[in-house]
Design an enzyme around this catalytic site. Structure first.
Site, mmCIF file in Angstrom:
data_model
loop_
_atom_site.group_PDB
_atom_site.id
_atom_site.type_symbol
_atom_site.label_atom_id
_atom_site.label_comp_id
_atom_site.label_asym_id
_atom_site.label_seq_id
_atom_site.Cartn_x
_atom_site.Cartn_y
_atom_site.Cartn_z
ATOM 1 C CB THR A 27 -7.194 -20.804 1.376
ATOM 2 O OG1 THR A 27 -7.101 -20.909 -0.045
ATOM 3 C CG2 THR A 27 -7.376 -19.355 1.771
ATOM 4 C CG HIS A 181 -7.573 -23.656 -7.818
ATOM 5 N ND1 HIS A 181 -8.551 -24.613 -7.919
ATOM 6 C CD2 HIS A 181 -7.694 -23.136 -6.552
ATOM 7 C CE1 HIS A 181 -9.233 -24.679 -6.774
ATOM 8 N NE2 HIS A 181 -8.730 -23.794 -5.944
ATOM 9 C CG ASN A 184 -12.548 -26.363 -4.630
ATOM 10 O OD1 ASN A 184 -13.212 -27.393 -4.732
ATOM 11 N ND2 ASN A 184 -11.434 -26.308 -3.918
ATOM 12 C CE1 TYR A 186 -12.601 -19.567 -4.974
ATOM 13 C CE2 TYR A 186 -11.616 -21.766 -5.012
ATOM 14 C CZ TYR A 186 -12.172 -20.703 -4.306
ATOM 15 O OH TYR A 186 -12.292 -20.768 -2.940
ATOM 16 C CG ASN A 241 -16.640 -20.911 -3.735
ATOM 17 O OD1 ASN A 241 -16.929 -20.301 -2.709
ATOM 18 N ND2 ASN A 241 -15.448 -21.480 -3.921
#
Length: 375
Positions: A27, A181, A184, A186, A241
């Protein structure tokens, strides 16, 4: 240096790679605004890092307007975004490189300022991210994460369709494949993990139910691309996260075993030592190795990522622990990373302060080694 294992050929699906130095999805928050479409600067960045027969995994791109939580990240739901990505892909292909797009929905890792109509972010359950973590708002400030809205069961089919449409858009843009994805912290990992998934329907409870959405999203991408052009990224021991499963092995063993027979292009695992998702330096001691734990289970191409040096990458491949290694921070700072590793040239240091947002500085202005060498 040479690194013969790292610089040997590899087939990842139909992509005939000439070396095993992969660029990780990173990102960078430099898309055009307000369209969130890639622009010429982004094409320059990826072109700099493309090599004949090398694989780039383009940065995570939200599949729907409600699926992002950072300013300036490129999307893959609009015609303008598809057109912007097409220019990137064409430039990478002109250099002889391959490029996959990572498909992303951030779920609760967002803020209402990013959401259409100022709505709350969505998640498997109404469980907020710990106050130890801070959300970024649409104006670049920081705030506490809000308690997300739990998705209704009937809405989940729409999330799957968002991924399916994004996969189709990535194909229209000319990509060589897509990566799901599932890492992480998400949305897809939020469904996987018991700390963020408190559901009681068919998408919650036991491991089979919590893994259902990831597997259905993966199948949707396969329906578009065929399995050999789809990869999946996981972070079994990650803490990014506010993620993390108390005992990851049963969950992730189930997921990997369910992915195994599909014939994917690759499985991409993040090592625990690099679980900060780019926001901080993380170097755990005495933690398991994801690639070594899951290599005996996974039967296809395995890409490992997280804090590798060229030497460590070569050793991992030579030992059979991984088939390729994805590099992040040092690929940011060294656009010619494969040549530097192969020839033993020194590496540019990276500047964390320029990772996110901005223009050329810390993005396209890192020098190639040849530019630094005396005439």
């Amino acid at each position: 240096m040479n690194f013969p294992s790292l610089f040997s050929p590899l087939d990842a699906g139909p992509c005939h790679l000439k070396h095993r130095v992969v660029m990780a999805p990173l990102t960078r928050m430099r898309a055009a605004r307000p369209s969130l479409a890639p622009r010429p600067l982004n094409a320059q960045y990826y072109t700099q890092r493309a090599t004949p027969g090398g694989l780039l995994i383009a940065e995570a791109s939200p599949v729907v307007a409600s699926g992002f939580g950072n300013p300036g990240v490129p999307g893959i739901w609009s015609e303008a975004q598809v057109a912007g990505w097409r220019a990137v892909v064409d430039a990478v292909h002109a250099r002889g490189g391959f490029i996959f797009l990572q498909l992303w929905h951030v779920g609760r890792v967002s803020h209402s300022s990013f959401q259409p109509g100022g709505a709350l972010p969505v998640a498997p359950s109404a469980v907020a991210i710990s106050t130890d973590f801070k959300a970024m708002t649409s104006d670049g400030k920081v705030a506490a994460y809000e308690t997300p809205r739990a998705l209704e069961t009937a809405e989940i089919a729409g999330i799957i369709e968002n991924f399916r449409t994004a996969a189709r858009n990535a194909m229209d843009a000319g990509f060589d494949g897509v990566e799901i994805h599932g890492a992480n912290g998400y949305l897809l990992e939020q469904f996987l993990q018991s700390r963020s998934n408190r559901r009681t329907d068919r998408y919650g409870g036991g491991i089979e139910n919590r893994a259902r959405l990831l597997l259905e999203v993966t199948q949707a991408a396969i329906d578009v691309w065929g399995a050999n052009r789809v990869g999946v990224r996981l972070s079994p021991y990650g803490i990014a996260n506010d993620s993390g499963e108390a005992d990851p092995m049963p969950l992730y063993t189930h997921v990997v075993e369910r992915l195994n027979p599909l014939g994917l292009a690759y499985l991409h695992v993040i090592e625990p030592r690099s679980s900060g998702a780019g926001r901080a330096e993380v170097n755990w001691q005495n933690v398991p190795s994801a690639m070594m734990l899951f290599r005996p289970i996974w039967k296809g191409v395995l890409i490992a990522a997280g804090g590798f040096t060229g030497e460590a990458a070569n050793e991992a491949i030579a030992a059979g622990h991984a088939d390729a290694v994805a590099f992040g921070r040092i690929f940011i700072a060294n656009p010619d990373l494969p040549r530097r590793l192969q020839r033993g040239w020194p590496l540019n240091p990276y500047n964390r302060a320029t990772f996110y947002g901005g223009e050329e500085a810390g993005y396209t202005d890192y020098p190639f080694y040849d530019e630094m060498a005396p005439a």
